[in-house]
Scaffold this motif. Structure first.
Motif, short mmCIF file in Angstrom:
data_model
loop_
_atom_site.label_atom_id
_atom_site.label_comp_id
_atom_site.label_asym_id
_atom_site.label_seq_id
_atom_site.Cartn_x
_atom_site.Cartn_y
_atom_site.Cartn_z
N GLN A 1 0.83 -1.20 0.00
CA GLN A 1 0.00 0.00 0.00
C GLN A 1 0.87 1.26 0.00
N ALA A 2 1.96 1.24 0.79
CA ALA A 2 2.85 2.40 0.84
C ALA A 2 3.53 2.63 -0.51
N LEU A 3 3.95 1.55 -1.18
CA LEU A 3 4.57 1.69 -2.50
C LEU A 3 3.58 2.26 -3.51
N GLN A 4 2.35 1.78 -3.46
CA GLN A 4 1.33 2.29 -4.38
C GLN A 4 1.06 3.77 -4.12
N ASP A 5 1.03 4.17 -2.84
CA ASP A 5 0.77 5.58 -2.52
C ASP A 5 1.91 6.48 -3.01
N THR A 6 3.11 5.93 -3.05
CA THR A 6 4.28 6.72 -3.46
C THR A 6 4.51 6.71 -4.96
N SER A 7 4.14 5.63 -5.61
CA SER A 7 4.45 5.43 -7.03
C SER A 7 3.69 6.41 -7.93
N THR A 8 4.44 7.17 -8.72
CA THR A 8 3.82 8.06 -9.70
C THR A 8 3.11 7.25 -10.78
N LEU A 9 3.72 6.16 -11.20
CA LEU A 9 3.09 5.30 -12.20
C LEU A 9 1.72 4.83 -11.72
N TYR A 10 1.62 4.43 -10.47
CA TYR A 10 0.37 3.87 -9.96
C TYR A 10 -0.66 4.98 -9.70
N PRO B 1 1.04 11.28 -23.11
CA PRO B 1 0.86 11.32 -24.56
C PRO B 1 1.81 10.38 -25.32
N ASP B 2 2.92 9.98 -24.69
CA ASP B 2 3.89 9.17 -25.43
C ASP B 2 4.68 8.28 -24.48
N GLY B 3 5.55 7.44 -25.06
CA GLY B 3 6.35 6.52 -24.28
C GLY B 3 7.32 7.23 -23.36
N GLU B 4 7.81 8.40 -23.76
CA GLU B 4 8.73 9.13 -22.91
C GLU B 4 8.07 9.53 -21.59
N GLY B 5 6.76 9.84 -21.64
CA GLY B 5 6.05 10.20 -20.43
C GLY B 5 5.99 9.04 -19.44
N ILE B 6 5.78 7.83 -19.93
CA ILE B 6 5.78 6.65 -19.05
C ILE B 6 7.16 6.47 -18.44
N VAL B 7 8.20 6.62 -19.25
CA VAL B 7 9.56 6.43 -18.76
C VAL B 7 9.90 7.45 -17.68
N ARG B 8 9.48 8.71 -17.85
CA ARG B 8 9.76 9.73 -16.84
C ARG B 8 9.11 9.37 -15.50
N ARG B 9 7.90 8.85 -15.57
CA ARG B 9 7.24 8.42 -14.34
C ARG B 9 7.99 7.26 -13.70
N ALA B 10 8.46 6.32 -14.53
CA ALA B 10 9.19 5.17 -14.01
C ALA B 10 10.50 5.60 -13.36
N GLU B 11 11.20 6.54 -13.98
CA GLU B 11 12.46 7.01 -13.40
C GLU B 11 12.23 7.67 -12.03
N ILE C 1 11.88 -1.83 -12.66
CA ILE C 1 10.68 -1.47 -13.41
C ILE C 1 10.88 -1.91 -14.87
N ARG C 2 9.91 -2.65 -15.36
CA ARG C 2 9.95 -3.14 -16.74
C ARG C 2 8.77 -2.57 -17.50
N ILE C 3 9.09 -1.97 -18.63
CA ILE C 3 8.06 -1.42 -19.52
C ILE C 3 8.02 -2.32 -20.75
N ASP C 4 6.95 -3.07 -20.87
CA ASP C 4 6.82 -4.06 -21.96
C ASP C 4 8.08 -4.92 -22.04
N ALA D 1 21.04 4.17 -21.16
CA ALA D 1 20.98 3.41 -22.42
C ALA D 1 19.64 2.73 -22.61
N SER D 2 18.94 2.43 -21.54
CA SER D 2 17.67 1.71 -21.65
C SER D 2 16.48 2.64 -21.82
N VAL D 3 16.67 3.94 -21.66
CA VAL D 3 15.53 4.87 -21.69
C VAL D 3 14.87 4.87 -23.06
N ALA D 4 15.67 5.02 -24.11
CA ALA D 4 15.10 5.08 -25.46
C ALA D 4 14.42 3.76 -25.81
N ALA D 5 15.03 2.63 -25.45
CA ALA D 5 14.44 1.33 -25.76
C ALA D 5 13.11 1.15 -25.05
#
Length: 639
Positions: free
Chosen positions: A48-57, A65-75, A97-100, A108-112
């Motif tokens: 519950q604490a991780l979910q409350d803190t996670s921007t992704l969640y 609007p794009d994949g870069e937005g998801i990556v920024r949240r993950a970072e 954190i794994r995106i697809d 190096a993994s951000v663009a991928a």
């Protein structure tokens, strides 16, 4: 060495109670909605604490609007979720954190990862997995505290219980911070108003999976209470407020002393909010005392209310009242009450009729009460009351009118004494006959109350005692002496006061006249919601002609309850009551004492618990018209 992170607040998710999740937005051309799953955790609190803190969640319903937005949240999550694990005692915890299926592992993994996310545009939700390896749970091994010079505090200043650590205590941030606050509060209780923690030094042993923490505490100077300034009064004389402040300049400072000031000032009925502040900054006055400021606001003067009550034994009733809480600007209160009730279960109607008692079961009372607090700025209050009404009970009826005027002196917030003149005249009628009476007496009473709450006490002691000689040379007929006393105590078994033991005992005595010469409404009876529950109100005691209760010249009753909170709002209360009235002026234990047991339900509200009690008489007497069960509903605990 590791820094401590404060534990995040845990949100309450109503729908989470049923295991459901809000559906994410549907795939589209304009945005990239995604799904989030946490893997690897078994601790629901940490999840519950991780979910409350996670921007992704937290922003999963707001698709970027794009994949870069998801990556920024993950970072952002990668930087913060590890701190959450540390805050819960998992200092070797790791988060991936794994995106697809593309794991973020550096620049190096951000663009991928962004390209992988774009692959789901307008086709499917982008799968995001937050994989948690919590690792071992660290335990808190030792706690120590020292002054700014590095010297440990002696045990008489900081007893061992403040630094003792139990077995298997998780090394969580909240636990450490709570221990720090407890130590600081200890010094404040010893008279150090500016005590504070200068530093917090936790040391983590990764091999043993334990933490040792040392606090550096600066106690600051010892201070007394300074002058108390009252601010905010407009239509109320501030001298009235000051009369309810019992501390004197130079008295020892403590948080309890400050809280007692607030508690006592809050008893001024003309006041609404009361805020007590400690000084301005960290400065003492020239005498080394801490100035105190009492900021108040005033209530509306006028109050009108209506209250209803009901029990299956005592019947229904309704009361209306009007009150003015600052009549002349000196905190004077004037209250007018009108009460009417009906014996809903009139068990003795036929017997009363046979005894010639003229009653239809209706009763009522009108009264007026005036209080002038702080006479001439002192701690003396003028108290006056007048009343008139008919008291209709199961076994008697009484018509009376009278009044009382007295002076009450407040020795402290918890103790007062009162003396006055009391007079009433009327007629009572019961199975022993009619009594026309006139009573004039000098009542003397004392009261002590150290409990922490009026309607729901969890600790402390209450006691009241009074004696009233109604002497013949004052005009009383009959000439009698009435004494009453009652005490109750409350004990919290646990620190959170979820388990309370409560006990009450009451005593009364009338001497100077025979039973039949004493008006029925003055005699003692037991039974009812505030006495021995389960039995009809004011029916326990000696019986007279037609088996009607006639009351007694003495009373003894007691109750014990176990008040158990199941949740923050729901509680249960098993209870046991005992008592009766006795024919003589002192209790005679050869006479039969009555017993009842029951179970209560409490619903705790902001103003007090709503009480529902179901009581069962344990020794019903055949022919006494005693029901097998009784129900009581009211506000506040039974005592």
């Amino acid at each position: 060495m590791a820094a401590l992170a404060s534990s995040p607040a845990v949100a309450f998710d109503l729908f989470g109670l049923f295991g459901s999740e809000e559906e994410p937005p549907a795939p589209s051309r304009e945005t990239l909605p995604y799904s989030v799953k946490f893997q690897g955790l078994e601790d629901d609190d940490v999840l519950q604490a991780l979910q409350d803190t996670s921007t992704l969640y937290r922003l999963r319903q707001d698709a970027p609007p794009d994949g870069e937005g998801i990556v920024r949240r993950a970072e952002a999550d990668l930087r913060r979720l590890s701190d959450v694990l540390s805050g819960y005692g998992y200092y070797q915890g790791k988060v991936a954190i794994r995106i697809d299926e593309v794991e973020l592992s550096g620049e190096a993994s951000v663009a991928a990862a962004a390209r992988a996310a774009e692959g789901g545009r307008n086709r499917a939700l982008v799968p995001v997995k937050i994989v948690v390896d919590a690792g071992p749970l660290y335990k808190l091994r030792t706690v120590a505290a020292s002054d700014p010079r590095g010297n440990d505090f002696p045990s008489e200043v900081l007893p061992e219980r403040f630094v003792r650590v139990g077995d298997d205590v998780p090394a969580r941030s909240a636990t450490v911070l709570a221990r720090e606050a407890k130590i600081v509060d200890r010094f404040r209780a010893l008279g150090h108003p500016f005590a504070k923690a200068v530093s917090r030094d936790p040391v983590v042993d990764d091999a043993a999976h334990v933490m040792d923490v040392r606090f550096t505490i600066d106690p600051g100077p010892i201070a007394g209470l300074g002058e108390v300034a009252v601010r905010g009064t407009t239509g109320l004389d501030p001298a009235v407020v000051r009369s309810f402040i019992y501390s004197e300049p130079g008295d020892p400072y403590s948080p309890k002393a400050v809280a007692d000031i607030r508690r006592s000032v809050a008893k001024v009925e003309a006041l609404g909010s009361v805020r007590v502040r400690e000084g301005e900054g960290e400065a003492l006055d020239a005498q080394g005392n801490l100035p105190i400021f009492v900021d108040v606001t005033e209530r509306d003067r006028n109050l009108i209310g209506v209250a209803a009550r009901y029990s299956t034994v005592d019947g229904p009733g309704i009361r209306a009242y009007y009150a003015n809480r600052n009549l002349f600007g000196g905190g004077e209160t004037l209250r007018l009450d009108a009460d009417i009730y009906y014996l809903g279960n009139d068990l003795y109607a036929a017997q009363r009729k046979a005894a010639g008692i003229d009653s239809n079961g209706l009763g009522g009372r009108v009264s007026a009460t005036f209080v002038k607090p702080a006479l001439w700025g002192t701690r003396n209050d003028l108290v006056a009351n007048v009343f008139a009404g008919r008291e209709a009970q199961q076994s008697y009826v009484s018509d009376a009118a009278g009044g009382t005027i007295g002076i009450r002196h407040r020795f402290s917030d918890t103790f007062y004494a009162q003396i006055g003149i009391d007079g009433q005249a009327g007629r009572s009628q019961d199975a022993l006959g009619k009594v026309d009476y006139r009573l004039v007496g000098v009542p003397l009473s004392v009261a002590y109350d150290s409990t922490d709450n009026l309607l729901d006490p969890t600790q402390g002691f209450r006691a009241t005692a009074s004696v009233t000689p109604y002497a013949g040379f004052l005009g009383s007929d009959p000439s009698i002496f009435v004494a009453k006393a009652q005490g109750s105590t409350y004990y919290a078994i646990d620190d959170e006061a979820r388990y309370i033991l409560a006990g009450r005992i009451g005593f009364g005595s009338i001497s100077g006249a025979s039973l039949e010469d004493i008006p029925a409404n003055i005699r003692f009876f037991a039974g009812g919601g505030g006495s021995v529950r389960g039995f009809p109100y004011r029916t326990l005691g000696p019986r007279g002609p037609f088996n009607l209760p006639v009351g007694g010249r003495s009373l003894l009753e007691a109750s014990v309850e176990a008040r158990v909170k199941i949740t923050d709002t729901i509680g249960v209360v098993p209870f046991f009551d005992a008592g009766t009235a006795f024919e003589g002026s002192l209790p005679d234990f050869e006479e039969r004492i009555r017993y009842a047991a029951g179970l209560g339900l409490r619903y705790y509200t902001g103003i007090g618990p709503i009480r529902v009690d179901v009581a069962f008489p344990l020794d019903r007497i055949k022919g006494n018209r005693e029901r097998p069960v009784a129900l009581y509903i009211s506000l506040g605990q039974s005592f």
